[in-house]
Motif scaffolding. Structure first.
Motif, PDB file in Angstrom:
ATOM      1  N   LEU A 488       0.822  -1.215   0.000  1.00 48.16           N
ATOM      2  CA  LEU A 488       0.000   0.000   0.000  1.00 48.16           C
ATOM      3  C   LEU A 488       0.856   1.264   0.000  1.00 48.16           C
ATOM      4  N   ALA A 489       2.095   1.157   0.461  1.00 46.31           N
ATOM      5  CA  ALA A 489       3.004   2.297   0.379  1.00 46.31           C
ATOM      6  C   ALA A 489       3.340   2.630  -1.069  1.00 46.31           C
ATOM      7  N   ILE A 490       3.264   1.625  -1.945  1.00 45.76           N
ATOM      8  CA  ILE A 490       3.560   1.838  -3.364  1.00 45.76           C
ATOM      9  C   ILE A 490       2.287   2.161  -4.141  1.00 45.76           C
ATOM     10  N   LYS A 491       1.210   1.439  -3.858  1.00 48.90           N
ATOM     11  CA  LYS A 491      -0.090   1.716  -4.500  1.00 48.90           C
ATOM     12  C   LYS A 491      -1.178   1.646  -3.435  1.00 48.90           C
ATOM     13  N   PRO A 492      -1.695   2.794  -3.000  1.00 46.95           N
ATOM     14  CA  PRO A 492      -2.531   2.838  -1.786  1.00 46.95           C
ATOM     15  C   PRO A 492      -3.932   2.272  -1.927  1.00 46.95           C
ATOM     16  N   ASP A 493      -4.367   1.919  -3.146  1.00 41.90           N
ATOM     17  CA  ASP A 493      -5.739   1.410  -3.296  1.00 41.90           C
ATOM     18  C   ASP A 493      -5.778  -0.048  -3.729  1.00 41.90           C
ATOM     19  N   LEU A 494      -4.690  -0.769  -3.513  1.00 41.43           N
ATOM     20  CA  LEU A 494      -4.647  -2.171  -3.912  1.00 41.43           C
ATOM     21  C   LEU A 494      -5.712  -3.004  -3.199  1.00 41.43           C
ATOM     22  N   ILE A 495      -6.248  -3.965  -3.930  1.00 46.10           N
ATOM     23  CA  ILE A 495      -7.111  -4.983  -3.335  1.00 46.10           C
ATOM     24  C   ILE A 495      -6.247  -6.212  -3.053  1.00 46.10           C
ATOM     25  N   PHE A 496      -6.513  -6.879  -1.927  1.00 48.23           N
ATOM     26  CA  PHE A 496      -5.781  -8.091  -1.571  1.00 48.23           C
ATOM     27  C   PHE A 496      -6.771  -9.247  -1.468  1.00 48.23           C
ATOM     28  N   LEU A 497      -6.436 -10.320  -2.154  1.00 49.50           N
ATOM     29  CA  LEU A 497      -7.198 -11.563  -2.010  1.00 49.50           C
ATOM     30  C   LEU A 497      -6.277 -12.585  -1.356  1.00 49.50           C
ATOM     31  N   TRP A 498      -6.626 -12.961  -0.138  1.00 52.73           N
ATOM     32  CA  TRP A 498      -5.861 -13.960   0.603  1.00 52.73           C
ATOM     33  C   TRP A 498      -6.653 -15.260   0.583  1.00 52.73           C
ATOM     34  N   ASP A 499      -6.095 -16.253  -0.099  1.00 49.68           N
ATOM     35  CA  ASP A 499      -6.723 -17.572  -0.133  1.00 49.68           C
ATOM     36  C   ASP A 499      -6.322 -18.305   1.149  1.00 49.68           C
ATOM     37  N   GLU A 500      -7.251 -18.367   2.110  1.00 51.75           N
ATOM     38  CA  GLU A 500      -6.987 -19.010   3.398  1.00 51.75           C
ATOM     39  C   GLU A 500      -7.815 -20.290   3.518  1.00 51.75           C
ATOM     40  N   ALA A 501      -7.858 -21.016   2.400  1.00 47.88           N
ATOM     41  CA  ALA A 501      -8.664 -22.240   2.368  1.00 47.88           C
ATOM     42  C   ALA A 501      -8.318 -23.180   3.507  1.00 47.88           C
ATOM     43  N   TRP A 502      -7.045 -23.259   3.848  1.00 47.37           N
ATOM     44  CA  TRP A 502      -6.587 -24.211   4.870  1.00 47.37           C
ATOM     45  C   TRP A 502      -6.398 -23.551   6.234  1.00 47.37           C
ATOM     46  N   PHE A 503      -6.753 -22.280   6.361  1.00 46.01           N
ATOM     47  CA  PHE A 503      -6.322 -21.509   7.530  1.00 46.01           C
ATOM     48  C   PHE A 503      -7.486 -20.879   8.283  1.00 46.01           C
ATOM     49  N   GLY A 504      -8.713 -21.296   7.974  1.00 41.90           N
ATOM     50  CA  GLY A 504      -9.866 -20.660   8.601  1.00 41.90           C
ATOM     51  C   GLY A 504      -9.874 -20.769  10.111  1.00 41.90           C
ATOM     52  N   PHE A 505      -9.311 -21.856  10.652  1.00 41.95           N
ATOM     53  CA  PHE A 505      -9.295 -22.072  12.103  1.00 41.95           C
ATOM     54  C   PHE A 505      -8.444 -21.041  12.830  1.00 41.95           C
ATOM     55  N   ALA A 506      -7.511 -20.391  12.119  1.00 42.47           N
ATOM     56  CA  ALA A 506      -6.520 -19.532  12.767  1.00 42.47           C
ATOM     57  C   ALA A 506      -7.146 -18.336  13.469  1.00 42.47           C
ATOM     58  N   ARG A 507      -8.340 -17.974  13.088  1.00 45.72           N
ATOM     59  CA  ARG A 507      -9.023 -16.855  13.744  1.00 45.72           C
ATOM     60  C   ARG A 507      -9.135 -17.086  15.249  1.00 45.72           C
ATOM     61  N   TRP A 508      -9.179 -18.339  15.667  1.00 45.59           N
ATOM     62  CA  TRP A 508      -9.414 -18.663  17.074  1.00 45.59           C
ATOM     63  C   TRP A 508      -8.126 -18.989  17.830  1.00 45.59           C
ATOM     64  N   SER A 509      -6.998 -18.588  17.298  1.00 43.33           N
ATOM     65  CA  SER A 509      -5.730 -18.658  18.018  1.00 43.33           C
ATOM     66  C   SER A 509      -5.178 -17.250  18.155  1.00 43.33           C
ATOM     67  N   PRO A 510      -4.897 -16.788  19.376  1.00 40.32           N
ATOM     68  CA  PRO A 510      -4.391 -15.415  19.532  1.00 40.32           C
ATOM     69  C   PRO A 510      -3.038 -15.209  18.875  1.00 40.32           C
ATOM     70  N   PHE A 511      -2.280 -16.275  18.663  1.00 42.85           N
ATOM     71  CA  PHE A 511      -0.967 -16.148  18.045  1.00 42.85           C
ATOM     72  C   PHE A 511      -1.056 -16.187  16.522  1.00 42.85           C
ATOM     73  N   LEU A 512      -2.003 -16.943  15.986  1.00 41.74           N
ATOM     74  CA  LEU A 512      -2.141 -17.060  14.539  1.00 41.74           C
ATOM     75  C   LEU A 512      -3.057 -15.986  13.958  1.00 41.74           C
ATOM     76  N   ARG A 513      -3.999 -15.474  14.750  1.00 42.42           N
ATOM     77  CA  ARG A 513      -4.974 -14.513  14.240  1.00 42.42           C
ATOM     78  C   ARG A 513      -4.342 -13.290  13.574  1.00 42.42           C
ATOM     79  N   PRO A 514      -3.270 -12.697  14.147  1.00 42.05           N
ATOM     80  CA  PRO A 514      -2.694 -11.525  13.475  1.00 42.05           C
ATOM     81  C   PRO A 514      -2.173 -11.817  12.079  1.00 42.05           C
ATOM     82  N   ARG A 515      -1.933 -13.101  11.765  1.00 42.69           N
ATOM     83  CA  ARG A 515      -1.432 -13.463  10.435  1.00 42.69           C
ATOM     84  C   ARG A 515      -2.566 -13.802   9.466  1.00 42.69           C
TER      85      ARG A 515
END
Length: 918
Positions: A488-515
């Protein structure tokens, strides 16, 4: 991972508290039963020392759980003090059994002082109590109060007296008296669903918690050193929400509640109470908050629908199940699945069932609840998998001519999504792990260079989106916030698509959630609102200028800061809910946190219309609703257990002398190059490592590993990945997904137990013993043959091909240094078989064309399994490295390749005639 000695009472089990607690009770029970057994044959006085020592280890953690509670622990102390070995043993057995089975949640006898033998056996539970348990779910509520310790037992009793027969749930209070103990309870106790905080609590704990304090220091926003005593309660609410955002938090204060309730810093508090008000209101709010998470609007209505007497005159014969149950030939189908499956089937969207395409009722509410659960602004249910979720996003936010910077190794749905939308891929390469025939993740430096090159050539405005897989199939996790921040420092309106097909559970870990994508987007939003963000950008502008020059090579190695006034937060996350939560297969979501979503809302709706089935499976929708309920109510504990299982597998394989002779689980030192690990983290089992070491890596490193994904090297046992996978499935009933040339991927999830670990270890030991026995029997000749096979699998590995480039006929500017291309034109050019040719992989003609031309141009996607991503895409020039890789592949499944005919190529004259015109 640092193991705990018998005398270590530090409460630092930030990831493994559930297993650690049960292990402590197991040790205590073993000591108690040994004491009781010794007492039957004579005088047992003085032999209770091991029990006292084991109880001293158990006791500190128990203050953070409701069961067994102070009364039973005091009774246990009395029996031990009286040298009552048999009584102590019976009580400890009863408590440990209740903890292991969970019977304390629905069996009143588990809480009593009595000696009834039936209480020792968790299975002996009256049917009425079982039925009542089903009606009244159990949870625990944390009360954080500055009241004297002598008063807390009475307070707990007063809270219990608030229970009513009409309450649809039942909870037990957990009483603590300070900030640190409250935080420990939130970390350790997965049964907590609500927190009630009284103003005026102190900060320090009486427990020995060095890692907890280091944790607070590492995460500076959790530091309490500059917090006024009056605001400690509010700070605690913020900290707990940061660790477990699903918990309901209530604040009791004697201050002006109206003023506090309007404080933006109190936004995470569900309700503020004046401390002297009626306690019943607090009780009712606690129940209502949990009931809100428990409610599954679509699934609840589906159950009601199944009980209604309905005649169907629509096109779904299996609805109501009569065509099956009354059949002479397929009745077993109904008997296998059960009648409810068919009673809950319908083509109708009336009667409260709602429409997936235009939800206005319970599907809409269910999606809103899911959005709350994952920290998104919007969530959309998808019933045909994350392949479709990805295509929806491409269809909605990109158009022909847009450029998408994308990991070449991403799932094929992304490549097909760009074919459909007309966006042009600019492929960026992940770092290779050639020894294991797999790729890692894409370095941030590579992504920044692509953006800066496009800026230098005046095409930055065409870059619409960046697509990355987080985490990868093999467990590589991006530093999502840093990636988005610097891009975003280079292009401030970029869209990001993060494919987290295998990572949905991470929301419920305080250590993994920030990632996670949603966690990082939330953190970016908080950073942007902080005045320090603008100061950081201004300091950068003084050094590099306000408009970053693309020819300034320093930018590639410096952490860039976006302009907080210009940046937009536009993040899409796709989750295969069925891959890591309790959803039926193909249950997926698109989670959206896009400030400019309103610009795309009509396009997104059209994308849903294009890709979603007009006959979505009601059971999949219901399971998405249920998966959200489960994760909001017990996801924290379940994910913690999944990590415990993975750690147990790592530990047992590494320390077993025979298993480790032939098998190993790769650590971060093997999976992530050192340059991407500034923390120096090596592995969870490295001597001296602890969870704080891992937490630093998760916070700082460019890439880290998902602890639930384990790459098990089997090539050292003489097995290629496919053969080993087949052996486990056919002989031992162990199933897994992914293989490489010399490894298989093991995944732990919320379904696994420690019994699964035991089975796996037993099987690996049996295989290792078989190998060892065969090598001894076969002598030097057999050993030499085995060594040669291992050498072939582990050393004679093919180089991994990078993306070459698109043919100039599918590029707008063949002289450009960037490599985006019109893949859509090439894809549809190949529809005309007359314009295509086939060339056998091992033919002399293939070598002739590689050496002298004309160029070989792929007509379609070629996707070997493994590795499972396209090594050729339409319009790509096929180079010698790719052909060599194909020739060395020993896998049977290669999508897009017909071995009998050869590689499908676009004829050179067809490219000259067609090219970009298509």
């Amino acid at each position: 991972m640092k193991t705990e000695s018998a005398g270590d009472q530090h409460l630092d089990h930030l990831f493994s508290s559930s297993a650690a607690r049960m292990d402590r009770w197991r040790d205590l029970n073993a000591a108690a039963q040994a004491w009781a057994a010794g007492g039957r044959g004579g005088d047992s006085r003085g032999s209770g020392a091991p029990v006292r020592e084991a109880l001293a280890i158990v006791r500190p953690m128990e203050s953070y759980f409701a069961y067994p509670g102070g009364r039973l622990l005091r009774l246990l102390d009395e029996r031990i003090a009286d040298d009552d070995a048999r009584g102590a043993g019976r009580l400890i057995l009863r408590i440990s059994n209740a903890l292991l089975s969970g019977s304390y949640r629905y069996e009143e006898g588990a809480w009593e002082d009595g000696e009834d033998d039936a209480a020792d056996v968790p299975d002996r539970i009256p049917p009425g109590l079982r039925a009542e348990a089903a009606r009244r779910p159990y949870f625990e509520t944390l009360f954080v109060t500055p009241a004297p310790a002598a008063r807390t037992a009475a307070m707990a009793g007063e809270i219990r007296e608030l229970r009513r027969r009409d309450d649809n749930m039942i909870y037990e209070p957990v009483m603590v008296g300070n900030f640190e103990d409250a935080l420990l309870a939130a970390v350790l106790n997965g049964k907590l669903e609500a927190v009630v905080i009284y103003d005026g609590i102190p900060v320090p704990s009486d427990q020995d918690v060095p890692l907890l304090r280091e944790f607070l220091n590492v995460y500076q926003d959790l530091d309490t050193r500059n917090t006024a005593p009056r605001d400690v309660g509010l700070k605690l609410a913020q900290v707990i929400k940061g660790i477990r955002p699903e918990l309901d938090i209530y604040l009791l204060t004697d201050r002006r509640v109206e003023e506090l309730a309007g404080n933006p810093d109190a936004a995470m508090v569900r309700r503020v109470f004046y401390e002297v008000e009626e306690p019943m209101e607090v009780h009712l709010n606690v129940l209502e908050g949990v009931a809100d998470r428990y409610a599954t609007p679509y699934f609840d209505n589906l159950k009601r629908y199944a009980t209604r007497p309905i005649s169907t005159f629509h096109a779904l014969p299996i609805a109501r199940g009569k065509s099956i149950i009354k059949s002479n030939w397929i009745r077993d189908f109904g008997e296998f699945y059960g009648l409810n499956l068919f009673l809950a089937e319908t083509s109708a969207t009336t009667g409260g069932l709602d429409s997936m395409l235009e939800p206005t009722g319970n599907i809409k509410v269910a999606q809103e609840k899911f959005a709350r659960a994952v920290g998104a602004d919007h969530v959309f249910f998808v019933t045909n998998g994350t392949s479709t979720s990805n295509k929806m996003v491409y269809q909605a936010v990109t158009k022909p001519g847009d450029i998408v910077i994308v990991d070449r190794n991403c799932h094929k749905s992304h490549h097909y999504g760009m074919v459909l939308s007309g966006a042009q891929p600019l492929y960026v390469e992940a770092f290779p792990m050639t020894e294991y025939s797999m790729y890692g993740a894409v370095p941030l430096r590579t992504i920044k260079k692509a953006l800066l090159d496009l800026k230098a050539e005046g095409r930055l405005d065409r870059v619409a989106m960046i697509t990355l897989t987080n985490c990868t199939f093999d467990g590589h996790i991006y530093n999502t916030r840093r990636v988005m921040e610097e891009c975003l420092a280079i292009k401030p309106d970029l869209i990001f698509l993060w494919d987290e097909a295998w990572f949905g559970f991470a929301r419920w870990s305080p250590f993994l959630r920030p990632r996670t994508a949603m966690g990082a987007a939330q953190a970016l939003q908080r950073w942007r609102d902080d005045p320090a963000a603008l100061q950081a950008w201004e300091a950068q502008a003084q050094e590099f200028g306000e408009d970053l020059r693309p020819d300034d090579d320093r930018l590639l190695d410096r952490r860039l800061v976006p302009d907080p006034r210009a940046m937009r937060i536009r993040v899409y996350e796709t989750d295969s809910v069925h891959k890591s939560m309790s959803s039926l297969r193909q249950g997926s979501i698109v989670a959206v946190r896009d400030e400019d979503y309103d610009h795309h809302v009509s396009a997104f709706r059209e994308a849903v219309f294009i890709h979603a089935s007009t006959s979505p499976n009601a059971q999949i929708i219901g399971s998405l609703d249920i998966a959200r309920r489960q994760m909001e109510l017990e996801g924290y504990e379940l994910v913690m257990r999944a990590i415990e299982v993975a750690l147990a597998i790592r530990r047992e394989i590494a320390r077993h002398p025979l298993i480790s002779k032939y098998f190993s689980v790769l650590g971060a030192d093997k999976m992530v190059p050192e340059e991407f690990r500034p923390s120096g983290f090596v592995d969870y089992l490295e001597p001296g490592a602890n969870w704080m070491t891992a937490a630093r890596a998760l916070l700082e490193d460019e890439f880290c590993l998902d602890p639930t994904r384990l790459t098990l090297v089997c090539g050292t046992a003489g097995y290629d990945g496919t053969a080993f996978k087949n052996l486990l499935a056919s002989k031992y009933n162990i199933q897994l997904n992914k293989t490489s040339r010399n490894s298989v991927l093991l995944q732990s999830n919320i379904n696994n137990t420690r019994s699964d670990v035991a089975l796996l270890i037993k099987v690996l030991l049996e295989i290792a013993e078989d190998i060892d026995g065969r090598l001894k029997a076969e002598g030097e000749a057999g050993q030499a043959a085995f060594a040669g096979k291992v050498r072939n699998l582990m050393e004679d590995v093919p180089n991994l091909p990078n993306f070459s480039r698109f043919h100039d006929g599918y590029r707008e500017d063949p002289g450009s240094v960037t490599l985006e291309g019109n893949m859509r034109a090439a894809f549809f050019a190949a529809y005309d078989e007359a314009e295509c040719e086939y060339l056998p992989l091992r033919s002399p003609s293939m070598d002739e064309r590689l050496a002298n031309g004309p160029a070989l141009v792929s007509a379609n996607f070629v996707i070997p399994y493994p590795p499972g991503f396209p090594i050729m895409v339409p319009g790509q020039i096929i180079d010698a490295d790719t052909i060599e890789f194909m020739r060395k592949l020993d896998v049977k499944e290669i999508h897009g390749y017909n071995a009998a005919r050869g590689l499908k190529l676009i004829k050179p004259d067809a490219i000259e005639e067609g090219g970009l015109a298509m």
